[in-house]
Design a protein around this motif. Structure first.
Motif, short mmCIF file in Angstrom:
data_model
loop_
_atom_site.label_atom_id
_atom_site.label_comp_id
_atom_site.label_asym_id
_atom_site.label_seq_id
_atom_site.Cartn_x
_atom_site.Cartn_y
_atom_site.Cartn_z
N ARG A 161 0.86 -1.07 0.20
CA ARG A 161 -0.14 -0.25 -0.11
C ARG A 161 0.54 1.25 0.08
O ARG A 161 0.88 1.87 -0.58
CB ARG A 161 -0.86 0.08 1.22
CG ARG A 161 -1.91 1.18 1.32
CD ARG A 161 -2.49 0.91 3.21
NE ARG A 161 -3.19 2.84 2.96
CZ ARG A 161 -4.07 2.85 2.40
NH1 ARG A 161 -4.95 2.28 1.26
NH2 ARG A 161 -4.90 4.47 2.65
N GLU A 162 1.74 1.16 0.73
CA GLU A 162 2.81 2.71 0.35
C GLU A 162 4.01 2.76 -0.34
O GLU A 162 3.55 3.61 -0.92
CB GLU A 162 3.66 2.00 1.74
CG GLU A 162 4.65 3.40 1.71
CD GLU A 162 5.87 3.11 3.36
OE1 GLU A 162 6.87 3.62 2.98
OE2 GLU A 162 5.52 1.87 4.40
N GLU A 202 4.52 6.06 -4.99
CA GLU A 202 3.82 6.32 -6.69
C GLU A 202 2.89 6.77 -7.18
O GLU A 202 3.26 7.67 -8.12
CB GLU A 202 3.98 4.39 -7.22
CG GLU A 202 5.59 4.17 -7.33
CD GLU A 202 5.15 2.65 -8.41
OE1 GLU A 202 4.56 2.83 -9.72
OE2 GLU A 202 6.65 2.00 -7.00
N VAL A 203 1.25 6.40 -6.66
CA VAL A 203 0.33 7.44 -7.28
C VAL A 203 0.49 8.50 -7.24
O VAL A 203 0.82 9.70 -7.64
CB VAL A 203 -1.07 6.72 -6.78
CG1 VAL A 203 -2.00 7.70 -7.39
CG2 VAL A 203 -1.23 5.29 -7.76
N ALA A 239 -7.11 0.30 -7.39
CA ALA A 239 -7.60 0.55 -8.77
C ALA A 239 -6.25 1.44 -9.62
O ALA A 239 -6.23 1.86 -11.01
CB ALA A 239 -9.21 0.73 -8.92
N ILE A 240 -6.22 2.70 -8.73
CA ILE A 240 -5.75 3.82 -9.30
C ILE A 240 -3.54 3.42 -10.08
O ILE A 240 -3.95 3.62 -11.14
CB ILE A 240 -5.38 5.29 -8.29
CG1 ILE A 240 -6.49 5.59 -7.83
CG2 ILE A 240 -4.25 5.83 -8.80
CD1 ILE A 240 -6.72 6.81 -6.59
N TYR A 241 -3.98 2.48 -9.61
CA TYR A 241 -1.74 1.87 -9.51
C TYR A 241 -2.28 0.78 -10.73
O TYR A 241 -1.21 1.02 -11.97
CB TYR A 241 -1.71 1.07 -8.47
CG TYR A 241 -0.42 0.27 -8.23
CD1 TYR A 241 0.64 1.68 -8.43
CD2 TYR A 241 -0.15 -0.46 -8.50
CE1 TYR A 241 2.44 1.06 -8.47
CE2 TYR A 241 1.15 -0.98 -8.92
CZ TYR A 241 2.78 -0.69 -8.76
OH TYR A 241 3.39 -0.89 -8.47
N ASN A 248 -0.48 2.12 -13.89
CA ASN A 248 0.44 1.04 -15.30
C ASN A 248 0.04 0.49 -16.11
O ASN A 248 1.20 -0.12 -16.63
CB ASN A 248 0.82 -0.03 -13.77
CG ASN A 248 1.90 0.09 -13.05
OD1 ASN A 248 2.62 1.02 -12.88
ND2 ASN A 248 1.60 -0.67 -11.48
N LYS A 249 -1.49 0.44 -16.02
CA LYS A 249 -2.31 -0.33 -17.86
C LYS A 249 -1.23 0.46 -18.69
O LYS A 249 -0.90 0.65 -19.98
CB LYS A 249 -3.51 -0.17 -17.36
CG LYS A 249 -4.16 -0.69 -19.01
CD LYS A 249 -5.57 -0.60 -19.14
CE LYS A 249 -6.68 -0.77 -20.27
NZ LYS A 249 -7.44 -0.91 -19.97
N TYR A 250 -1.50 2.48 -18.84
CA TYR A 250 -1.18 2.97 -19.50
C TYR A 250 0.61 3.50 -19.66
O TYR A 250 0.68 4.83 -20.39
CB TYR A 250 -1.27 4.21 -19.25
CG TYR A 250 -3.15 3.87 -19.93
CD1 TYR A 250 -3.68 3.51 -21.23
CD2 TYR A 250 -3.96 4.10 -18.14
CE1 TYR A 250 -4.86 3.18 -21.54
CE2 TYR A 250 -5.48 3.39 -19.09
CZ TYR A 250 -6.28 3.43 -20.07
OH TYR A 250 -6.79 2.75 -20.55
#
Length: 113
Positions: free
Chosen positions: A77-78, A83-84, A104-106, A110-112
């Motif tokens: 989580r940290e 990174e976010v 979900a944000i992470y 990472n998908k893009y």
């Protein structure tokens, strides 16, 4: 008070720093004598009560799988929050975001990449 009379080499233990007590240290027992045991960081503890003999650590206990899983969850989580926060140009917002939302944000970021 924890009982360390049956502790053996290879057992995982958890303890905290006397000064920074909110972060657990997880290590493995590497040596056992009749009165003490030593971990992989060369920290020695009394078998009678788990009291630290040569450093400023407290609250020694046998580490459970749940302890290790929770520690790994918090580390992940940290990492994701850091990174976010950097990618979005925001300060820390960890107290406002649920674990599922952070994941979900992470994943989206990472998908893009």
């Amino acid at each position: 008070m924890a009982d360390f009379s049956n502790i053996k080499v290879g057992d995982k233990i958890k303890y905290y720093s006397r000064w920074w007590g909110n972060v657990p240290h997880f290590t493995t027992v590497t040596k056992v004598t009749p009165k003490q045991f030593k971990d992989s960081k060369n920290v020695r503890f009394a078998k009678s009560d788990g009291r630290c003999i040569n450093c400023g650590y407290i609250n020694c206990s046998i580490a459970t799988e749940e302890d290790i899983a929770e520690f790994n969850r918090l580390k992940l989580r940290e990492k994701m929050l850091t990174e976010v926060s950097v990618l979005l140009g925001m300060g820390s917002f960890s107290h406002k975001v649920a674990d599922e939302d952070v994941q979900a944000i992470y994943n989206i970021i990472n998908k893009y990449r």
